[in-house]
Design an enzyme around this catalytic site. Structure first.
Site, PDB file in Angstrom:
ATOM      1  N   GLU A 137       0.893  -1.106  -0.012  1.00  0.00           N
ATOM      2  CA  GLU A 137      -0.073   0.064  -0.007  1.00  0.00           C
ATOM      3  C   GLU A 137       1.045   1.357   0.103  1.00  0.00           C
ATOM      4  O   GLU A 137       0.469   2.325  -0.512  1.00  0.00           O
ATOM      5  CB  GLU A 137      -1.081   0.102   1.261  1.00  0.00           C
ATOM      6  CG  GLU A 137      -0.110   0.318   2.406  1.00  0.00           C
ATOM      7  CD  GLU A 137       0.169  -0.902   3.314  1.00  0.00           C
ATOM      8  OE1 GLU A 137       0.561  -0.836   4.536  1.00  0.00           O
ATOM      9  OE2 GLU A 137       0.395  -1.989   2.559  1.00  0.00           O
ATOM     10  N   HIS A 157      -4.290 -10.161   6.362  1.00  0.00           N
ATOM     11  CA  HIS A 157      -4.452 -10.032   7.582  1.00  0.00           C
ATOM     12  C   HIS A 157      -5.490 -11.114   8.219  1.00  0.00           C
ATOM     13  O   HIS A 157      -5.824 -11.652   9.141  1.00  0.00           O
ATOM     14  CB  HIS A 157      -5.255  -8.730   7.918  1.00  0.00           C
ATOM     15  CG  HIS A 157      -4.146  -7.619   8.077  1.00  0.00           C
ATOM     16  ND1 HIS A 157      -3.633  -7.112   6.976  1.00  0.00           N
ATOM     17  CD2 HIS A 157      -3.643  -7.064   9.150  1.00  0.00           C
ATOM     18  CE1 HIS A 157      -2.884  -5.997   7.390  1.00  0.00           C
ATOM     19  NE2 HIS A 157      -2.564  -6.193   8.683  1.00  0.00           N
ATOM     20  N   ASP A 166      -5.292  -1.812   8.681  1.00  0.00           N
ATOM     21  CA  ASP A 166      -3.948  -0.940   8.600  1.00  0.00           C
ATOM     22  C   ASP A 166      -3.750  -0.049   7.287  1.00  0.00           C
ATOM     23  O   ASP A 166      -2.723   0.459   7.009  1.00  0.00           O
ATOM     24  CB  ASP A 166      -2.694  -1.804   9.096  1.00  0.00           C
ATOM     25  CG  ASP A 166      -2.384  -2.445   8.035  1.00  0.00           C
ATOM     26  OD1 ASP A 166      -2.996  -2.734   7.028  1.00  0.00           O
ATOM     27  OD2 ASP A 166      -1.210  -3.184   8.293  1.00  0.00           O
TER      28      ASP A 166
END
Length: 280
Positions: A137, A157, A166
């Site tokens: 990201e 995740h 996150d």
């Protein structure tokens, strides 16, 4: 070429390149030429490996880089044939056993390492993602994202038993849409470089030896335009990310951290279970 900057009277000068490049050198190797600053993630000269020290560096570095008026275009890349390497050992102490103060600090730090990249950087940004690894990201959030064929955009995740809060799932939602993002968040399926370009996560897929030279080509092209054109174009192009962060990043992160704070098993044990499953 960089434009000559006027001296501001009665202003406190920001940190200089020589100071902050030295400060962060154990995690970020920096070089600058003709206003173009290249920031290379690394650990001991090899591929970057996540640690809490490294985690805390990002948010601080983006502030220093962004405040230095001599920086005109930012290139972010990795080292060797990997973008980042996960390190499950950082989670050997269960999050629920952290002190309340440490949990609060982690919340702010996790917000700022992404927010400061978007809110504190006023110049064009280019990511050159040099291979597979976690936390793509950071590259997706740049104005232009280049990647190699073996880059793998993915969010692990949910597979590891934690809500995806996150920033990984948020960047997927804003680039490939809510349905595709939901699928990749639940399955943890990896998206290679070619598919990433087709889906709109990245802009170009290149061989590893062409990756960084292409980033510099683009940066040098940007430098042919005026300083105000560069700054204000970046402002326009980064605005959707600012809106997304204001609207959703805190919401996402709070959900992840709430779940982690109540998790009796802990991320490390879950990650080891996932690792064993994929081994088989």
């Amino acid at each position: 070429m960089p434009e000559k900057l006027s001296n501001w009277f009665q202003r406190t000068e920001p940190s200089q390149f020589e100071v902050y490049s030295e400060k962060y050198k154990d995690f970020l190797m920096m070089k600058r030429k003709n206003g173009i600053i290249e920031v290379r993630l690394h650990t001991a000269g090899g591929p970057f490996q996540l640690s809490w020290d490294a985690h805390s560096v990002w948010s601080q570095a983006w502030i220093d880089i962004g405040r230095d008026y001599a920086n005109e275009v930012l290139i972010i890349t990795g080292t060797g044939d990997r973008w980042q390497t996960a390190n499950p050992d950082v989670w050997k102490t269960k999050f629920r056993d952290w002190t309340a103060d440490d949990k609060l600090k982690m919340y702010h730090e996790s917000m700022r390492l992404l927010e400061n990249l978007i809110f504190c950087i006023d110049i064009p940004t280019i990511a050159a993602i040099n291979g597979p690894g976690t936390h793509c990201e950071l590259g997706t959030l740049c104005d232009i994202t280049l990647c190699t064929e073996d880059t793998d955009f993915f969010d692990p995740h949910f597979l590891g038993g934690t809500p995806p809060g996150d920033g990984m799932a948020l960047t997927l939602q804003k680039t490939i849409g809510i349905k595709r993002a939901a699928y990749y968040a639940y399955t943890g399926q990896k998206i290679d470089g070619k598919t990433a370009v087709e889906l709109g996560i990245a802009n170009e897929v290149l061989s590893r030896d062409r990756l960084l030279p292409r980033a510099w080509e683009l940066a040098e092209m940007m430098m042919e335009r005026s300083r105000s054109t560069r700054h204000l174009t970046h402002s326009i192009l980064s605005r959707p990310w600012k809106q997304a962060f204001v609207n959703d990043l805190g919401f996402h992160l709070a959900h992840q951290m709430y779940d982690m704070a109540n998790d009796e098993v802990g991320p490390h044990s879950r990650l080891m279970q996932v690792k064993e499953r994929f081994k088989g």
